[in-house]
Write an enzyme that holds these catalytic residues in place. Structure first.
Site, short mmCIF file in Angstrom:
data_model
loop_
_atom_site.label_atom_id
_atom_site.label_comp_id
_atom_site.label_asym_id
_atom_site.label_seq_id
_atom_site.Cartn_x
_atom_site.Cartn_y
_atom_site.Cartn_z
N GLY A 127 52.16 11.33 15.07
CA GLY A 127 51.19 10.79 16.05
C GLY A 127 50.70 9.53 15.61
O GLY A 127 50.75 8.37 16.03
N ILE B 236 51.58 18.12 13.67
CA ILE B 236 52.28 16.67 13.88
C ILE B 236 53.09 16.15 12.85
O ILE B 236 53.22 15.05 12.54
CB ILE B 236 51.14 15.46 14.53
CG1 ILE B 236 50.21 15.37 13.04
CG2 ILE B 236 50.31 15.98 15.36
CD1 ILE B 236 49.24 14.26 13.50
N GLY C 149 41.98 17.71 10.63
CA GLY C 149 42.65 18.85 11.09
C GLY C 149 42.57 20.14 10.27
O GLY C 149 42.37 21.04 10.75
N THR D 133 52.53 19.64 0.81
CA THR D 133 52.01 18.78 1.91
C THR D 133 51.11 17.61 1.60
O THR D 133 50.78 16.69 2.23
CB THR D 133 51.73 19.79 3.26
OG1 THR D 133 50.51 20.45 2.90
CG2 THR D 133 52.71 20.54 3.58
N GLY E 135 39.54 15.81 4.27
CA GLY E 135 40.77 15.09 4.72
C GLY E 135 41.54 14.46 3.82
O GLY E 135 40.92 14.05 2.53
N GLY F 42 44.91 13.08 5.14
CA GLY F 42 46.34 12.50 5.90
C GLY F 42 46.01 11.00 5.69
O GLY F 42 46.97 10.20 6.15
N GLU F 43 44.84 10.43 5.65
CA GLU F 43 44.47 8.82 5.75
C GLU F 43 44.42 8.11 4.61
O GLU F 43 44.42 6.79 4.60
CB GLU F 43 43.59 8.66 6.80
CG GLU F 43 44.00 9.43 8.12
CD GLU F 43 42.92 9.06 9.36
OE1 GLU F 43 43.07 8.83 10.27
OE2 GLU F 43 41.77 9.60 8.84
#
Ligand SMILES: Cc1cc2nc3c(=O)[nH]c(=O)nc-3n(C[C@H](O)[C@H](O)[C@H](O)COP(=O)(O)OP(=O)(O)OC[C@H]3O[C@@H](n4cnc5c(N)ncnc54)[C@H](O)[C@@H]3O)c2cc1C
Lengths: 740, 341
Positions: A244, A471, A514, A624, A692, A694-695
């Protein structure tokens, strides 16, 4: 029963350290992995129910104006065509990221080239697409400004995004060294692998919708508002989402169109977007123009920081790329000014894309820092280390944890940074100049409200349920691991069900929040279950050990089913953000190091190796987490070298609308990447100390590469991406100067 | 996609007969045609599938003539139109004697595409001009007379040589650039049973006023084979300059086939990709090199000759210095002592 936690302060109990199952943190494979690699994980476009009709969006061929006549009649007569949907509720663009308000309706009013204006529904996707292409509405076009730097473009200065402390101008006047440079970054696409798609089906007045969405509750609220019906009449399912990166934070035009069409024709309706639609209609990362001013004394201490930006969006859109988000707290300087301008232009909507803000803001800032280091004759790592604040500048808030120095130092050591030649053009191999560059990585840490339900069965299995999405990030794995760890169960004994609005409302996936947010909800539910088990065991919860389906305390070990009296136990966890965010500055940290080769003849840049060292709280799944950071770094490679959504200067439309011409890095562009994770315990983050991840990997990554290009060949490219033509221009200029 | 009739040809004669009807197109690997059909850039009414025809052989031939499949002296090579790109690139004879061809093929597309793509289809792939692909935009090649959106638009990948006011698109094939440097010929079969041989030099047409006509193929004519004469040089290089390390079309490419004798260039065949509507070759450039000792000044002179008529369109102005520099780099490498002959 619900266990609720408002995050007002640090949680120092660190309960996870006391768990015994030993699955959390390990690189456990994804529970749904086998389904995915064998094609059995059904994505929205895979469902193909019998009897479904297919829709294709008709898209505007003007930039701004109105549809005066749709001219549907000839298209309605085409083979297979069932309907042309021209409902006033059709939306013009995607919904805003993370907010319940719907996108603007009235698709007959055109605000960008390529905007959907209608939907054609037919028996087959081919018929629908052909008919949609054949439909030729009449338009009343109006003048449109599409270039944010066009002086005619209206410009907003959102009050909350301006900031000034001290006197930057006099800091610059009195500084030993000043850098004043402007940089540009290009429009970019999230380019998720799975195209946006919707399958809508009504049963009476209830809508079931399969979609490609990151935040289901938000999507449902937006869709209900767009359709003008109650939320309780909508169920959204998205058990698997193929990427996404922000482009699926809200609903997209095809979501609304499919729902309206299915209602109108009384059949399930599929709308699967084609690749060009994802690239020119859904949303983009805004291009930016950034002016960075740095004032420093000769020892490299910053005295002034100026960061001005110009970004763009459609008129009326509240989102604007938060370019300076990390500028506020990354480096010390007494005098600071932040100016944020938003040009209102008629280009496809700009929205959040992976690490909105820092992805482009920190990256550009880190290029300017390199220029400063160069001018000072100082090691770029040393310059950063010299300017790390003790507390957040201006606000004076402490950092919940600041690992930047550790990442810089450890990263430099592992990379072999001391082998770098300070002067450019010092290392050559055949036709290639070799150089090294680095950059800091920083990203704000966000937590969102989230709920999850956990059911424990007496046969020692558990069910985790939440409307969270996976996602591609590993939500299934991580949430399963959290429950397995806390409840003392093997991974296989825990089932996790996601992606259904009937389930407790989670944070959804976005903004890197998330896993930490919804994970905390699962954590809380499990802690509630642990308390009840402890009670049955007759001990305080902290003294209870759960492992392999057994409860252990002192000399007693009993199967948990026995403790539960053969009845199932259920609890809900609920986390809400609280005052913690106001009391401390929370962020995640890292450092990037890159080595590139630049071809002296052609200006081609090839990345040779890259390393990222990061601190992002407790790592829930080593595999992950690493994948997320690698993915972010690869995005950085794309931003630095290849990715640019090109807007035609005449009408703003996206010129390179396929993956042959929108250049994502391919395998050959991605050399061996190294990721190192430093241990960080941030009690302010969540009771799991998770943050977090993911970024973070994209933030600053591109700067390490551009800085390495300079170190290699002496060319400063101040416009991303550094395609060979830009490097070549610099090489030619340097050669001309050398020739006198 | 628009509906079409599908005919699977069992023989060349069947294929040629079927393709006689107006609106017909051959389909081989389909890697280009199917994309274009999905976008409705091409909308053939009838597809004649030639992928099962017996045209997938690679065989040595007599020098020059191309005749006598398999029985020749082995000086030349005959490549069937349906030989997949990956197979041609891996062919031991090609790798030994025409390594340029092998390298050009491997520089193109991706492994999956090369497995599917054929020799004939590769020669006839269409331009990657963005505006050609976008049916919402005018394009004289797609819709004659509608105008050229690229000239005033974003034209970074477009031509600096051989373009016209009507069209500035480039030919995207890497393989064709190598074949041009290797002086290949194309064997064509006509619907009436005719067979002719056209040098690649005369196969493509410049856009002029009719950019929709890209080759000298007559309606219904089919490529049967590509014929290679013996290579003129033992120093062969294919250099492709592009926006990423793989899987991108050439901004500039140079195919070079040289022979050195006593420190001088004895033979030079140079073809260029990414610059023009067809693989580009300049007799003047080659003549200027032959008989000379290599030097930076000589290479610069060759570039002057190559680029004398070059005209940038704005975004692609960089191709002019890029072509000059790439040519110099390729010639330097080809003439160097280290170059394995
Ligand atoms: C994403 C992508 C990247 C690519 N990158 C590159 C690249 O970097 N370099 C490069 O060179 N190429 C590249 N290609 C193009 C690729 O090489 C071509 O698509 C391929 O060679 C076409 O061969 P085919 O057999 O699939 O042709 P088809 O698609 O079957 O046909 C192409 C055309 O040729 C006609 N045709 C086919 N065979 C014959 C015949 N025997 N006689 C007469 N007419 C015929 C067809 O009617 C059609 O018009 C790329 C393609 C894609 C999709």
């Amino acid at each position: 029963m619900t266990r609720h936690l408002k995050l007002d302060g640090p949680d120092t109990s660190r309960r996870l350290d006391g768990m015994a199952q030993g699955v959390l943190g390990r690189g456990e494979p994804r529970p749904e992995g086998a389904l995915k690699v064998t094609g059995r994980a059904l994505y929205t476009g895979d469902r193909q129910p019998a009897g479904a009709a297919h829709g294709a969006l008709v898209r505007a061929t003007i930039t701004r104006g109105r549809v005066t006549a749709l001219n549907a009649a000839p298209v309605l007569a085409m083979p297979g065509v069932l309907a042309v949907i021209d409902d006033p509720r059709l939306v013009r663009h995607s919904g805003p990221g993370g907010q319940p308000n719907p996108p603007e309706a009235d698709a007959r009013s055109v605000v960008y080239h390529g905007q959907p204006v209608a939907l054609v529904v037919a028996e087959t996707p081919e018929q629908a697409r052909h008919a949609a292409r054949a439909l030729r509405p009449d338009y009343a076009p109006e003048d449109a400004v599409t270039d944010p730097e066009d002086p005619r473009a209206p410009v907003d200065l959102p009050e909350k995004k301006q900031a000034s402390t001290g006197d930057l101008d006099s800091a610059i006047e009195t500084a030993d060294v000043v850098i004043d440079r402007s940089y540009r970054t290009a429009s970019m696409s999230a380019a998720a692998m799975e195209p946006h798609a919707t399958l809508a089906e009504w049963e009476g007045d209830r809508l079931t919708l399969h979609g490609t969405l990151q935040m289901l509750a938000v999507a449902r609220a937006q869709l209900a508002a767009a359709l003008q019906i109650g939320e309780d009449r909508i169920r959204i399912l998205a058990p698997h989402v193929g990427g996404g990166f922000g482009s699926k934070l809200g609903i997209t035009p095809e979501t609304v169109a499919a729902a309206i069409a299915a209602r109108q024709i009384g059949r399930p309706v599929y709308v699967v977007c084609a690749r060009p639609e994802a690239l020119e209609m859904v949303s983009r990362r805004s291009e930016t123009l950034q002016r960075i001013r740095l004032a420093a004394d000769e020892s490299g201490r910053l005295t002034g920081i100026g960061h001005e930006s110009l970004v763009s969006n459609l008129p009326g859109q509240s989102f604007s790329e938060p370019v300076q988000q990390a500028t506020h707290f990354t480096y010390e300087a007494a005098h600071r000014r932040i100016v944020h301008r938003v040009a209102r232009v008629h280009r496809m909507m700009a929205g959040p894309v992976r690490a909105p803000g820092e992805a482009v803001g920190a990256t550009v800032f880190e290029c300017a820092m390199d220029e400063l280091a160069d001018r000072l004759g100082l090691c770029p790592v040393a310059l950063r280390l010299r300017n790390i604040p003790k507390a957040e500048p201006v606000s004076g808030r402490p950092y919940s944890s600041n690992m930047l120095a550790a990442c810089l130092t450890e990263g430099a050591r592992r990379f072999g940074w001391d082998e770098r030649h300070a002067a450019p053009r010092a290392r050559r191999e055949g036709e290639w100049w070799i150089g090294m560059g680095m950059a800091s990585a920083v990203r704000v840490n966000l937590v969102m409200e989230a709920k999850a339900r956990v059911t424990l069965h007496p046969e020692a299995t558990a069910l985790v349920e939440t409307d969270m999405t996976d996602i591609g990030t590993g939500s299934y794995a991580v949430l399963t691991q959290i429950a397995a760890e806390l409840l003392g169960l093997p991974m296989q004994a825990v089932a996790t069900v996601l992606g259904d609005t009937e389930l407790p409302k989670s944070s959804g996936s976005g903004g890197s929040f998330g896993a930490a947010s919804t994970g905390t909800a699962v954590y809380l539910a499990c802690m509630e279950l642990r308390s009840r088990l402890a009670e049955a065991m007759g001990c305080p919860e902290p003294d209870l050990t759960l492992k392999d389906g057994h409860a252990i305390h002192a000399n007693t070990r009993r199967p948990i089913g026995e403790l539960m009296g053969r009845a199932l136990m259920q609890a809900e966890g609920h986390v809400t953000p609280g005052d913690a965010t106001g009391k401390v500055r929370q962020a995640t940290w890292g450092a990037h190091f890159a080595e590139v080769a630049v071809n002296a003849a052609t200006g081609e840049t090839r990345l040779r190796r890259m390393q990222g060292t990061f601190a992002a709280g407790r790592i829930l799944n080593a595999q992950t987490a690493r994948s997320q950071l690698l993915g972010g770094m690869i995005w950085g490679i794309g931003m630095a070298l290849t990715e640019e959504l090109v807007h035609d200067a005449r009408d703003g439309h996206v010129v390179n609308r396929d993956l042959a011409e929108y250049h994502l890095p391919v395998n050959a562009d991605v050399p061996a990447l190294e990721v190192h994770l430093l241990e960080e315990t941030d009690d302010w983050a969540t009771p799991m100390q998770a943050k977090g991840i993911g970024e973070l990997g994209i933030c600053g990554a591109g700067a390490a590469i551009l800085n390495a290009i300079h170190n290699a060949c002496g060319v400063r490219v101040r416009s991303f991406p550094a395609t060979l033509d830009k490097v070549l221009a610099g090489l030619e200029q340097a050669e001309a100067e050398a020739a006198g | 996609m628009t509906p079409f009739e599908y005919i699977r040809a069992g023989s060349c004669d069947e294929a040629l007969a079927a393709a006689g009807a107006p609106g017909s197109a051959f389909i081989a690997g389909g890697t280009n045609l199917l994309d274009l059909m999905k976008h409705e850039v091409m909308t053939p009414a009838r597809l004649v599938d030639i992928s099962r025809l017996d045209l997938a052989g690679i065989a040595p031939t007599d020098a020059g003539t191309g005749a006598g499949t398999g029985a020749g002296t082995g000086a030349g090579l005959r490549i069937g139109a349906l030989v997949p790109n990956s197979e041609l690139a891996a062919d031991p004879l090609v790798r030994r004697r025409w390594p340029l061809l092998s390298r050009a093929l491997l520089a193109g597309a991706s492994g999956q595409l090369r497995n599917k793509a054929t020799t004939g289809g590769n020669l006839l792939q269409r331009t990657r001009c963005y505006y050609f692909y976008d049916t919402a935009m005018p394009c004289n090649k797609r819709q004659p007379g509608s105008g050229c959106a690229a000239r005033e638009g974003f034209n970074r990948i477009h031509a600096i040589l051989g373009a016209s006011d009507a069209c500035i698109a480039t030919h995207p094939s890497d393989m064709a650039v190598a074949l041009r440097a290797l002086s290949a010929e194309v064997e064509l079969l006509a619907p009436g049973g005719g067979r002719r041989q056209v040098p690649l030099a005369g196969f493509y047409r410049l856009p002029g006023e009719t950019p929709q006509i890209e080759t000298v193929l007559e309606p219904g004519e089919m490529i049967a084979a590509v014929l290679l004469p013996p290579p003129e040089g033992d120093r062969q290089i294919y250099r492709k300059v592009r926006d990423r390390a793989s899987y991108a079309f050439a901004l500039v490419s140079v195919a070079a086939c040289l022979r050195m004798e006593a420190g001088r260039i004895a033979a030079a065949a140079l073809a260029f990709g990414g610059l023009a509507p067809m693989p580009w070759r300049s007799a003047k450039v080659e003549a200027a090199l032959i008989g000379e000792a290599p030097s930076p000044a000589l290479f610069d002179h060759a570039a002057d000759l190559l680029l004398a008529e070059a005209r940038g369109q704005g975004h692609n102005d960089f191709k002019i210095p890029l072509a000059r520099r790439t040519l110099a780099a390729v010639l330097a490498e080809a003439c160097s002592e280290e170059m394995p002959a």
